[in-house]
Structure formats: C-alpha cells, structure tokens
Design an enzyme around this catalytic site. Structure first.
Site, short mmCIF file in Angstrom:
data_model
loop_
_atom_site.label_atom_id
_atom_site.label_comp_id
_atom_site.label_asym_id
_atom_site.label_seq_id
_atom_site.Cartn_x
_atom_site.Cartn_y
_atom_site.Cartn_z
N SER A 44 0.83 -1.20 0.00
CA SER A 44 0.00 0.00 0.00
C SER A 44 0.87 1.26 0.00
O SER A 44 0.52 2.25 -0.64
CB SER A 44 -0.96 0.00 1.19
OG SER A 44 -0.26 -0.04 2.41
N GLU A 45 2.02 1.23 0.72
CA GLU A 45 2.92 2.39 0.72
C GLU A 45 4.37 1.96 0.88
O GLU A 45 4.67 0.97 1.56
CB GLU A 45 2.54 3.36 1.85
CG GLU A 45 1.31 4.18 1.54
CD GLU A 45 0.41 4.40 2.71
OE1 GLU A 45 -0.60 5.13 2.54
OE2 GLU A 45 0.66 3.84 3.79
N THR A 46 5.25 2.71 0.22
CA THR A 46 6.69 2.57 0.35
C THR A 46 7.26 3.93 0.72
O THR A 46 6.87 4.94 0.13
CB THR A 46 7.32 2.09 -0.98
OG1 THR A 46 6.77 0.81 -1.33
CG2 THR A 46 8.83 1.98 -0.89
N HIS A 75 1.04 4.97 8.54
CA HIS A 75 1.81 3.77 8.83
C HIS A 75 3.24 3.86 8.31
O HIS A 75 4.16 3.36 8.97
CB HIS A 75 1.04 2.50 8.39
CG HIS A 75 1.45 1.84 7.13
ND1 HIS A 75 0.96 2.23 5.90
CD2 HIS A 75 2.26 0.79 6.90
CE1 HIS A 75 1.47 1.43 4.97
NE2 HIS A 75 2.26 0.56 5.55
#
Length: 296
Positions: A44-46, A75
């Site tokens: 979902s995110e990096t 997060h």
C-alpha cells in the site's frame, strides 16, 4: 543497490498489521525511480529515506502508493520512525525522530521498554470537514448496502481533509461493516462526486472504540489493513458528530480484521470549545525482512 527493510505496522504480531517498505539511501533517486520501486514492491505504501534538508531533523522522507506519491501517511511514518530509532539505540529508550514529509514536519516520539516498542506522531495538518451533503442512496449503492445501513446515532457521511482527503462512512453494525465492499459503477460515480479516491468505513467496535475498513481501489489498494492518516483525519468527523469534548480524548481503533491482518491504532485528540488543536497517532511495528533492490 539500495538497502530496504520491511515492517508490519500497527501491530506487535508478525504478519498482521499493515506491511511497509523502508528504502534507505534514496537521495539520488528521481521521482520516477521511486515510483517504479514502489510499484515493484506493490504494497500500500513505500517510504524513501533521504538526508534531511535541515540537519536538526532526522531525515527527509517521500511516500508512494503503487500509483502515486502522497504528502503524508500514518503507517509509513510510524514504521520508518521505529526503524530509524532502533538503528540508533539499543536497550530501552525514548527518542525523538523528526521527519520532513511533503505535508510538513512530523515529530515522532519512539519508546521501547523491553520487547514493547511504539511510536506516536503529531499530525502535520489539523483536519477539517469538506463536504457534508453527500447522497446516502449513492453511498449505500457504492458499498452494496441499503440506505438504512449507512449512519448511526449522529454519525452521517462526510469528507474530511488533513493533507489527504477521505470519505467517511459510518455504518450501523459490525455485520454491515463486514459485508461492505465497492460496487461499480456506483463506486466510481461516488469517488468523482466526493473528489476522493478512498472511503473509510467505521462503526462502534468490540474491545475498541471504533472498528474500521478503508477501501481505495482507485489508488491501487483494494483494501488497506491500517490507515494512520485516515485515522488522524477521523478526528474531524468525530468532532463534527459530537464525540469529542474539550480536553484530551483517547480512542482505540481497529482495522484490517476482515482481511486477516488485525491492526490497532491509538488516536488522541486535543480540543477546546472552538475545535481541534492537535491530533496524535500511536502504534507499534515488527521488523519482517531486509535486503537490497537494484536501482531502476
């Protein structure tokens, strides 16, 4: 080759919570290269860690969905701060990690006592309502629900912003929460009308104050197991519906339960009679893997 680490965030249990990639030494990467790497990992995110622009701070960071860069996210902030703090300290500690994010400066307090580690950050932007007159029939159809299942008590749908913008949809029960999912073509119509790409559903929980789900298929995330930014901006929705009183309100949120990746998020809201003055998010993280990835 670039060093990377993965962590599961908003959990103390491996393979629960929300997975995150932290890429170190990203100073010379272009925006296009960061986007390529984020798409390769397809989480979902990096988050990409660079040298700070102000040496009084810990790091500059940039955060990417698989499809686009975003100015702030919860997060990645929690997971990255915990990783950087643990790389600097051994044993028990309390330290301040200051991240330069696109949305602004984000101070994160990281504390470790024995096996327990957690990070708490202050949201860089105070959230505020945007649209409060969205059609219930369309919202219900977009989630495969009946209009009667949307809303509870004084909670009605609205969009709120605090960096990112989300559509908040209260639903009447945990059963309704579990059965909801995006339905086309109503979903795309709703996202265009609300001017968002994500919907955060919530209802009173068991063993927590609220249980939530977050759908964002337009951004390449079918469902997110833990969304710190949406949890922070939820403060504006809760203020609007009368949940928040003057002083400090502390709430526990659960998310990701229906995905088999349960997450727990601490939400603290400071407010006066005039409105919200500060929002803080707290959570843990568990290291999972590390390695190297080639530069695109």
């Amino acid at each position: 080759m670039l060093e990377f680490h993965t962590l599961d965030v908003f959990t103390e249990t491996a393979f629960a919570g929300n997975p995150l990639v932290v890429v170190l030494g990203a100073d010379t990467l272009t925006t296009a290269e960061m986007q390529t790497i984020a798409r390769e990992f397809n989480l979902s995110e990096t988050i990409f860690v660079q040298a700070p622009q102000d040496h009084a701070h810990t790091a500059r960071v940039r955060i990417f969905f698989p499809t686009a860069e975003i100015p702030f996210a919860g997060h990645p902030t929690v997971g990255c701060a915990i990783h950087l703090a643990c790389a600097r300290h051994t044993g028990d500690f309390e330290t301040l990690i200051t991240l330069e994010e696109e949305a602004g400066l984000v101070p994160v307090t990281v504390t470790r006592h024995g096996p327990h580690i957690e990070a708490e950050f202050t949201a860089p932007v105070l959230p505020f309502p945007v649209k409060t007159d969205l059609p219930i029939d369309l919202i219900a159809a977009s989630l495969g629900l009946s209009p009667a299942q949307v809303g509870f008590a004084y909670h009605t749908p609205a969009t709120h912003q605090g960096g990112p913008r989300f559509l908040y949809v209260p639903v009447d029960s945990l059963q309704t929460l579990s059965q909801a999912k995006p339905h086309e073509p109503h979903w795309s119509t709703l996202m265009e009308l609300a001017e968002v790409d994500s919907a955060y559903l919530y209802t009173p929980g068991e063993g927590c104050d609220f249980q939530a789900r977050m759908f964002s298929p337009t951004a390449g995330i079918a469902e997110d197991p833990a969304t710190g930014s949406a949890s922070a901006i939820l403060a504006s929705q809760l203020w609007r519906t009368g949940v928040i009183a003057s002083g400090t309100t502390r709430l526990t949120l659960r998310q990701g339960v229906e995905m088999g990746r349960p997450s727990q998020i601490g939400l603290s809201i400071n407010a006066t009679a005039e409105g919200i003055t500060a929002v803080r998010i707290k959570g843990s993280a568990v290291p999972i893997s590390s390695g190297h990835i080639r530069r695109p």
